[in-house]
Every structure is written in structure tokens, then in C-alpha cells.
Design a protein around this motif. Structure first.
Motif, short mmCIF file in Angstrom:
data_model
loop_
_atom_site.label_atom_id
_atom_site.label_comp_id
_atom_site.label_asym_id
_atom_site.label_seq_id
_atom_site.Cartn_x
_atom_site.Cartn_y
_atom_site.Cartn_z
N LYS A 37 8.55 -3.71 -2.71
CA LYS A 37 7.46 -2.74 -2.63
C LYS A 37 6.71 -2.84 -1.30
O LYS A 37 6.21 -1.83 -0.79
CB LYS A 37 6.48 -2.94 -3.79
N GLN B 128 8.02 -4.09 1.71
CA GLN B 128 8.87 -3.78 2.87
C GLN B 128 8.77 -2.32 3.29
O GLN B 128 8.60 -2.05 4.49
CB GLN B 128 10.33 -4.16 2.58
N PRO B 129 8.85 -1.34 2.38
CA PRO B 129 8.74 0.06 2.82
C PRO B 129 7.39 0.39 3.47
O PRO B 129 7.32 1.22 4.37
CB PRO B 129 8.94 0.87 1.54
N LEU B 130 6.33 -0.26 3.02
CA LEU B 130 5.02 -0.03 3.62
C LEU B 130 4.99 -0.50 5.06
O LEU B 130 4.47 0.18 5.96
CB LEU B 130 3.93 -0.72 2.81
N ASP C 97 7.69 -0.91 6.96
CA ASP C 97 8.61 -0.05 7.70
C ASP C 97 7.94 1.28 8.07
O ASP C 97 8.18 1.82 9.14
CB ASP C 97 9.87 0.22 6.88
N GLN C 98 7.12 1.79 7.18
CA GLN C 98 6.42 3.05 7.43
C GLN C 98 5.36 2.88 8.52
O GLN C 98 5.15 3.78 9.33
CB GLN C 98 5.77 3.55 6.13
N ALA C 99 4.69 1.74 8.54
CA ALA C 99 3.62 1.50 9.51
C ALA C 99 4.16 1.21 10.91
O ALA C 99 3.52 1.55 11.91
CB ALA C 99 2.75 0.34 9.04
N ARG C 100 5.35 0.62 11.00
CA ARG C 100 5.89 0.17 12.29
C ARG C 100 5.93 1.28 13.34
O ARG C 100 5.43 1.08 14.46
CB ARG C 100 7.28 -0.45 12.11
N PRO C 101 6.48 2.47 13.07
CA PRO C 101 6.51 3.50 14.12
C PRO C 101 5.11 3.94 14.55
O PRO C 101 4.89 4.28 15.72
CB PRO C 101 7.27 4.67 13.50
N GLN C 102 4.17 3.92 13.62
CA GLN C 102 2.80 4.28 13.96
C GLN C 102 2.19 3.25 14.91
O GLN C 102 1.53 3.60 15.89
CB GLN C 102 1.95 4.41 12.69
#
Length: 133
Positions: free
Chosen positions: A65, A67-69, A71-76
Motif C-alpha cells: 500500500k 509503495q504506490p504512494l 512511486d506517485q510522489a517521486r515524479p512530483q
């Protein structure tokens, strides 16, 4: 004036060091050195994820749960960092342009050498970043 110039150069060096540290931790997990190089290791997981997993002893369900958060924040985070670096370079360049006329000819020679070294470092970092992509 010599003290002010040293202080300004120290400030620039500190800004660059902070910016580089931010860049290292914002990099994708498959950067140079492979998994584990500045990233905490373990199945290609990023540094933040590996740190959280270990520090909080996350269960596999929690990890799936969290890891996707991350991964989502990394490009930002990468985009914010890139924008901040561009603004930082613009401010430094403007400041250096304002400082140079205040210097004696001998100081300007030294200043120009420092500027060239800074530009060479910037170019080298851009090449490194491009190679890491």
C-alpha cells in the motif's frame, strides 16, 4: 570585500551541495550503482521506501500500500527539484553578474576562473544526470 566574496562563494557552494543531495535522493531506484546505491536496496525499492519498511517494520500488506504512494510522489519531487535548480542557477548567475564589476582586475581573473569551474561542474552534473536517465 574579500570576506564578502568568500561568504558569497561559500553560500553558492552550500546551495549546490544541498541541491545535489536533493537530486541524489530524488533519483529513480535504477540509477548508477543499481539497487542499493543510495536507495536502501532490496528489490529495486527506493531509499524512502526501504527506510520506512525497515524503520517501521512494515508488513508485506503495508508495503504493497505504501509503495504506490511513494512511486506517485517521486515524479512530483523530481519536477519540483528540477524547477528549484533552474531558479537557483538563474539567481546565482544574476548575482555573479552583479558581483563581477565590483572587483579589481586581478579579482576578476580569479572570479572568472571560479565561474568557469562552476560552469564546468554544472556541465559535468548535467552529463551525469543525462547518463543516469
Amino acid at each position: 570585500m574579500k570576506t564578502n566574496m568568500k561568504r558569497n562563494l561559500f553560500t553558492i557552494a552550500a546551495v549546490v551541495a544541498i541541491a545535489l543531495a536533493g537530486y541524489v535522493f530524488a533519483q529513480p531506484e535504477d540509477g548508477p550503482g543499481g539497487p542499493g546505491h543510495f536507495h536502501g536496496g532490496g528489490h529495486g525499492q527506493g531509499f524512502a521506501f526501504a527506510h520506512l519498511t525497515k524503520a517501521l517494520d512494515l508488513t508485506p500488506d503495508q508495503q504493497s500500500k505504501v509503495q504506490p504512494l511513494i512511486d506517485q510522489a517521486r515524479p512530483q519531487v523530481i519536477a519540483i527539484h528540477k524547477e528549484a535548480m533552474e531558479k537557483t542557477h538563474a539567481i546565482i548567475d544574476k548575482t555573479m553578474t552583479q558581483i563581477r564589476p565590483m572587483l579589481t582586475p586581478d579579482q576578476q581573473k580569479k572570479f572568472d576562473a571560479l565561474q568557469k569551474a562552476r560552469q564546468d561542474m554544472r556541465n559535468a552534473m548535467q552529463e551525469l544526470h543525462a547518463a543516469m536517465q
